[in-house]
Design a protein around this motif. Sequence first.
Motif, PDB file in Angstrom:
ATOM      1  N   THR A  10       0.789  -1.251   0.175  1.00 35.76           N
ATOM      2  CA  THR A  10       0.072  -0.094   0.123  1.00 35.76           C
ATOM      3  C   THR A  10       0.936   1.182   0.178  1.00 35.76           C
ATOM      4  N   LEU A  11       1.791   1.028   0.759  1.00 36.78           N
ATOM      5  CA  LEU A  11       2.758   2.482   0.976  1.00 36.78           C
ATOM      6  C   LEU A  11       3.605   2.707  -0.449  1.00 36.78           C
ATOM      7  N   ALA A  12       4.050   1.459  -1.015  1.00 36.15           N
ATOM      8  CA  ALA A  12       4.665   1.555  -2.040  1.00 36.15           C
ATOM      9  C   ALA A  12       4.064   2.145  -3.110  1.00 36.15           C
ATOM     10  N   GLN A  13       2.877   1.732  -3.348  1.00 29.48           N
ATOM     11  CA  GLN A  13       2.023   2.033  -4.574  1.00 29.48           C
ATOM     12  C   GLN A  13       1.773   3.554  -4.203  1.00 29.48           C
ATOM     13  N   ALA A  14       1.271   4.059  -3.331  1.00 30.75           N
ATOM     14  CA  ALA A  14       1.071   5.486  -2.947  1.00 30.75           C
ATOM     15  C   ALA A  14       2.139   6.320  -3.295  1.00 30.75           C
ATOM     16  N   LEU A  15       3.248   5.915  -3.290  1.00 34.65           N
ATOM     17  CA  LEU A  15       4.687   6.847  -3.255  1.00 34.65           C
ATOM     18  C   LEU A  15       5.242   6.309  -4.746  1.00 34.65           C
ATOM     19  N   LEU A  36      13.034  11.027   1.074  1.00 35.61           N
ATOM     20  CA  LEU A  36      12.237  10.000   0.476  1.00 35.61           C
ATOM     21  C   LEU A  36      11.731   9.177   1.758  1.00 35.61           C
ATOM     22  N   THR A  37      12.967   9.103   2.961  1.00 30.70           N
ATOM     23  CA  THR A  37      12.656   8.390   4.049  1.00 30.70           C
ATOM     24  C   THR A  37      11.719   9.099   4.820  1.00 30.70           C
ATOM     25  N   ARG A  38      11.632  10.492   4.844  1.00 27.21           N
ATOM     26  CA  ARG A  38      10.672  11.265   5.684  1.00 27.21           C
ATOM     27  C   ARG A  38       9.395  10.924   5.008  1.00 27.21           C
ATOM     28  N   LYS A  39       9.288  11.047   3.782  1.00 31.45           N
ATOM     29  CA  LYS A  39       7.781  10.910   3.097  1.00 31.45           C
ATOM     30  C   LYS A  39       7.311   9.360   3.511  1.00 31.45           C
ATOM     31  N   VAL A  40       7.934   8.516   3.727  1.00 32.49           N
ATOM     32  CA  VAL A  40       7.704   7.050   3.688  1.00 32.49           C
ATOM     33  C   VAL A  40       7.085   6.860   5.201  1.00 32.49           C
ATOM     34  N   GLN A  45       2.835   6.970   9.387  1.00 32.67           N
ATOM     35  CA  GLN A  45       2.369   7.218  10.471  1.00 32.67           C
ATOM     36  C   GLN A  45       0.906   7.693  10.230  1.00 32.67           C
ATOM     37  N   GLU A  46       0.724   8.332   9.079  1.00 28.41           N
ATOM     38  CA  GLU A  46      -0.705   8.906   8.853  1.00 28.41           C
ATOM     39  C   GLU A  46      -1.697   7.574   8.640  1.00 28.41           C
TER      40      GLU A  46
END
Length: 341
Positions: A10-15, A36-40, A45-46
């Motif tokens: 899910t996270l990978a697809q969103a980013l 990118l680390t911060r975005k992930v 967390q969200e």
Amino acid sequence: MRKRPVSLKTLAQALSVSMSTVSRALRNHPDISPELTRKVQLLAQELQYSPNPLAMGLLRSQTYTIGVIVPDLVTHFFASIISGIERVANEHGYHIVIRSSYESYQKEKECLADLLKLRVDGIIMCLAQETQEYAHFDALLDAEVPLVFFDRVCRATEVATVVVDNQEAARRITRHFFEGGYRRIAHIAGPASLNITQERIEGYQQALAACGLPFEESLLVHCDLSIASATAATQRLLALPNRPDAIFGVNDTTAFAAMKELKRQGLRIPQDVALVGFTDEFHATVVEPTLTSVMHPTVEIGQEAALLFLEQARAATHPAPRQTILTTQLVVRDSSAPKPA
């Protein structure tokens, strides 16, 4: 509808990045840029992402899970050992999956196969009492899958093991009876195929010889570790023309069964027959009379087994099997008080 948990996918697809990139970013891997680390991590967390140890492990061809097989899940002995395994495993980032063989050879094989299907990283186990053939471990040994036996063991030259010094413990019990004035010392042993049975019989016989007492075959009886079998073994001993004045049980369950049968036949403990168990379950302190027993370092057994597993799992090459031998303590209580002078 049950909401599906947020996954790495899910996270990978969103980013629009790979799952491995997301995995490394969540671990602050230096190969991933700080931006990118911060975005992930913010997205995780969200969306309230919680890592799945099994899924993470599959990405690395490692699940960080240990399969644990025990003969039963009821007795305090095995529960305490499992606690020791889990404590060390969790400290090193591993989880455990527990199965019970219910003392069945066939069930033991099924448990082993099921855990390997789950892709556990290795196995820590105690043999079922029915197990007398060990070919089902060949595939693990050939593949160098981490394998550790505890308490009831086999193939000790090939597999890491954690045991107690059963011979010394049995010698100590027998000497304790002798020093208390008892001379017809009987032993209710376990199934003949188990290493713990063989070692405790050896210690019992060695101590008899050291005390100058003859070994009498009629005073050594076997049981299958069940209450019914231990009761029947006690009845055979008490039916002897010259019954024993002391009984040493292979474990506390055996001793409790003997205690009940002694009382049923109107015999006093220890005035008529003294009694000692082996394991020192909690119940030893609450029965009447309180039961003298050998205290196993159960938590330490579990911890040592987990450490032997980690030693194998982290080694660049498969290490030579090690045997850890722990000491026991004889806890003397009312059931083996000395005979009056």
